[in-house]
Scaffold this active site. Structure first.
Site, short mmCIF file in Angstrom:
data_model
loop_
_atom_site.label_atom_id
_atom_site.label_comp_id
_atom_site.label_asym_id
_atom_site.label_seq_id
_atom_site.Cartn_x
_atom_site.Cartn_y
_atom_site.Cartn_z
N GLU A 1 0.83 -1.20 0.00
CA GLU A 1 0.00 0.00 0.00
C GLU A 1 0.87 1.25 0.00
OE1 GLU A 1 -4.09 -1.41 2.09
OE2 GLU A 1 -2.47 -0.98 3.46
N CYS B 1 3.47 8.51 1.16
CA CYS B 1 3.98 7.56 2.16
C CYS B 1 4.13 6.22 1.45
CB CYS B 1 2.96 7.49 3.30
SG CYS B 1 3.37 6.26 4.54
N CYS C 1 6.44 -7.02 7.33
CA CYS C 1 7.53 -6.49 8.16
C CYS C 1 7.91 -7.54 9.19
CB CYS C 1 7.08 -5.22 8.88
SG CYS C 1 8.40 -4.37 9.78
N CYS D 1 6.30 -4.86 15.84
CA CYS D 1 5.86 -3.84 16.79
C CYS D 1 4.42 -4.16 17.17
CB CYS D 1 5.95 -2.44 16.17
SG CYS D 1 7.63 -1.95 15.78
N CYS E 1 1.14 -2.23 15.68
CA CYS E 1 1.11 -1.89 14.25
C CYS E 1 0.41 -2.98 13.44
CB CYS E 1 2.55 -1.72 13.77
SG CYS E 1 2.69 -1.45 11.99
N GLY F 1 6.63 -1.97 6.25
CA GLY F 1 8.01 -2.44 6.25
C GLY F 1 8.97 -1.57 7.03
N GLU F 2 10.15 -2.15 7.28
CA GLU F 2 11.23 -1.43 7.97
C GLU F 2 12.30 -1.13 6.91
OE1 GLU F 2 12.17 0.12 10.73
OE2 GLU F 2 14.10 0.33 9.71
N SER G 1 11.12 5.93 15.28
CA SER G 1 9.90 5.66 16.04
C SER G 1 10.30 5.33 17.46
CB SER G 1 9.14 4.50 15.40
OG SER G 1 8.84 4.83 14.06
N ASN H 1 -3.65 4.92 16.13
CA ASN H 1 -4.82 4.63 15.30
C ASN H 1 -5.28 3.20 15.54
OD1 ASN H 1 -4.98 7.14 13.73
ND2 ASN H 1 -2.96 6.52 12.96
N CYS I 1 -1.20 6.17 9.94
CA CYS I 1 0.02 5.52 10.43
C CYS I 1 -0.30 4.17 11.04
CB CYS I 1 0.68 6.34 11.53
SG CYS I 1 1.30 7.88 10.97
N1 SAH Z 1 9.31 0.65 10.21
C1 SAH Z 1 9.36 2.08 10.16
C2 SAH Z 1 8.34 2.71 9.23
C3 SAH Z 1 6.92 2.19 9.25
S1 SAH Z 1 5.90 2.63 10.60
C4 SAH Z 1 9.26 2.66 11.55
O1 SAH Z 1 9.10 1.89 12.50
O2 SAH Z 1 9.41 3.86 11.71
C5 SAH Z 1 5.62 4.35 10.45
C6 SAH Z 1 5.17 5.01 11.75
O3 SAH Z 1 3.83 4.57 12.09
C7 SAH Z 1 6.03 4.65 12.96
O4 SAH Z 1 6.38 5.83 13.64
C8 SAH Z 1 5.12 3.82 13.85
O5 SAH Z 1 5.43 3.99 15.21
C9 SAH Z 1 3.76 4.38 13.50
N2 SAH Z 1 2.64 3.48 13.78
C10 SAH Z 1 2.60 2.15 13.64
N3 SAH Z 1 1.38 1.67 13.99
C11 SAH Z 1 0.64 2.75 14.36
C12 SAH Z 1 -0.72 2.92 14.78
N4 SAH Z 1 -1.55 1.91 14.88
N5 SAH Z 1 -1.14 4.19 15.05
C13 SAH Z 1 -0.31 5.24 14.89
N6 SAH Z 1 0.96 5.15 14.47
C14 SAH Z 1 1.43 3.91 14.22
#
Ligand code: SAH
Length: 350
Positions: free
Chosen positions: A91, A104, A111, A115, A118, A159-160, A214, A290, A333
């Protein structure tokens, strides 16, 4: 399968073109068609002689990811479900703000970092994206935007990015190349969960790019729970890497902090943030968590957010609160999951 044109640098392409017996300026013309005029059909490249077109056709693919579905949010944010050649799905999200547009993009299918808050984590890692699949998202987004300008690019989709380091570097080089996407370094942000060795590599690479980290929790023990990457790369190690990154590059680091109600918004959290980030020149980007179905977390309400933001502001002036965009279409996010069942894709909205 043919190699993809976007995976190469113009230097590599011109070498191949001249080695095949064509004049070097043909390479320049090809790049102009693809990147200045936005044309990928060789048949439309009217000033290129037929033998050259046939050669290009045989040697490079210019295919783009397929758009499988577009969801449009009430705030104008658009989420694209894209299909790749092996039928995996990713996406990307276009977020308008006035006459600016941020894209974005995804760096992997799924991934591996798991986390806990996420949506992408539930997919596990399927595979890394090739440079052309990363760059294909930007090319497509530009096509979709037409006359409107794509101003900023963030690696904050699925993804990371630092787990796909080599392809990330190739992509960023081509993004910044004048003959290709000609993106300014300060308009590209790589976001990481904190893959320490690759932060050192990125710092040493000499590549100019903005880094976002993050953070999400700074209290000892808490971040380990939320982000298992902390078990491999503890916060002290992360901090050392970030200080090194700052020494090597001119851009301030951004910390993303996803606010989760009754979890990481207490006074102990504020103190820990100050201890961790107080002496790094940085910005802090607050993001309300979110909703992701089935996850045991709660989004903060407007009062929770305001109280936390005010307290944090006393620690540092560089706090921004990121408005949640596209949450009604699960494009915000951490909500990207590329849910893709071939026979369940609704027809294209546009
Ligand atoms: N892997 C990378 C990029 C993808 S996540 C990273 O970890 O930064 C992009 C951002 O979305 C990160 O800051 C993460 O903390 C945030 N994120 C992930 N799940 C989320 C959620 N459910 N609500 C709000 N932000 C979220």
């Amino acid at each position: 399968m043919k190699p993809h044109f976007f995976d190469y640098t113009p230097d590599q392409v011109v070498k191949e073109i001249t080695a095949a017996g064509f004049k070097s300026y043909r390479s320049k013309q090809l790049y102009q068609w693809v990147f200045s005029r936005g044309i990928t059909q060789l048949a439309d490249m009217s000033n290129l002689p037929q033998p050259f077109r046939t050669w290009v056709q045989a040697h490079y693919s210019l295919e783009l990811p397929r758009i499988l579905h577009i969801s449009t949010s009430i705030d104008g944010t658009r989420k694209y479900l894209l299909g790749l050649q092996d039928n995996s799905a990713i996406e990307m999200v276009i977020i308008p703000a006035g006459d600016k547009h941020t894209l974005c993009i995804s760096s992997q299918v799924g991934c591996a970092r798991n986390c806990q808050f996420c949506a992408t984590a539930s997919l596990g890692l399927k595979r890394n994206l090739h440079p052309h699949e990363i760059l294909g998202q930007i090319y497509l987004a530009r096509q979709q935007l037409g006359d409107k300008r794509l101003t900023n690019l963030v690696f904050m989709g699925m993804g990371e990015p630092l787990d796909n380091y080599d392809n990330l570097i190739i992509s960023i080089r081509n993004l910044q190349h004048e003959a290709m996407f000609a993106f300014s370094p300060r308009r590209i942000t790589v976001s990481t969960c904190g893959v320490v060795p690759k932060i050192y590599d990125l710092a040493a690479s000499g590549l100019k790019v903005k880094l976002a980290v993050s953070l999400n929790a700074a209290v000892p023990g808490k971040r380990e729970k939320l982000m298992p990457v902390t078990l491999s790369y503890p916060l002290e190690e992360l901090k050392k890497a970030l200080l090194e990154f700052r020494r090597q590059t001119s851009y301030r680091i951004t910390f993303e902090y996803v606010m989760i109600k009754n979890f990481n918004m207490g006074n102990d959290d504020l103190k820990a943030i100050r201890r961790f980030a107080g002496d790094i020149s940085c910005k802090i980007n607050l993001i309300p968590w979110n909703e992701v179905p089935h996850l045991p977390y709660t989004s903060p309400n407007a009062d929770d957010i305001e109280t936390f933001r005010k307290k944090l502001e006393r620690l540092s002036a560089a706090i921004t609160l990121r408005k949640s965009r596209g949450s009604d279409i699960e494009a915000a996010c951490g909500q990207l999951a590329g849910k893709y069942q071939q026979n369940k894709i609704p027809s294209l909205e546009e």
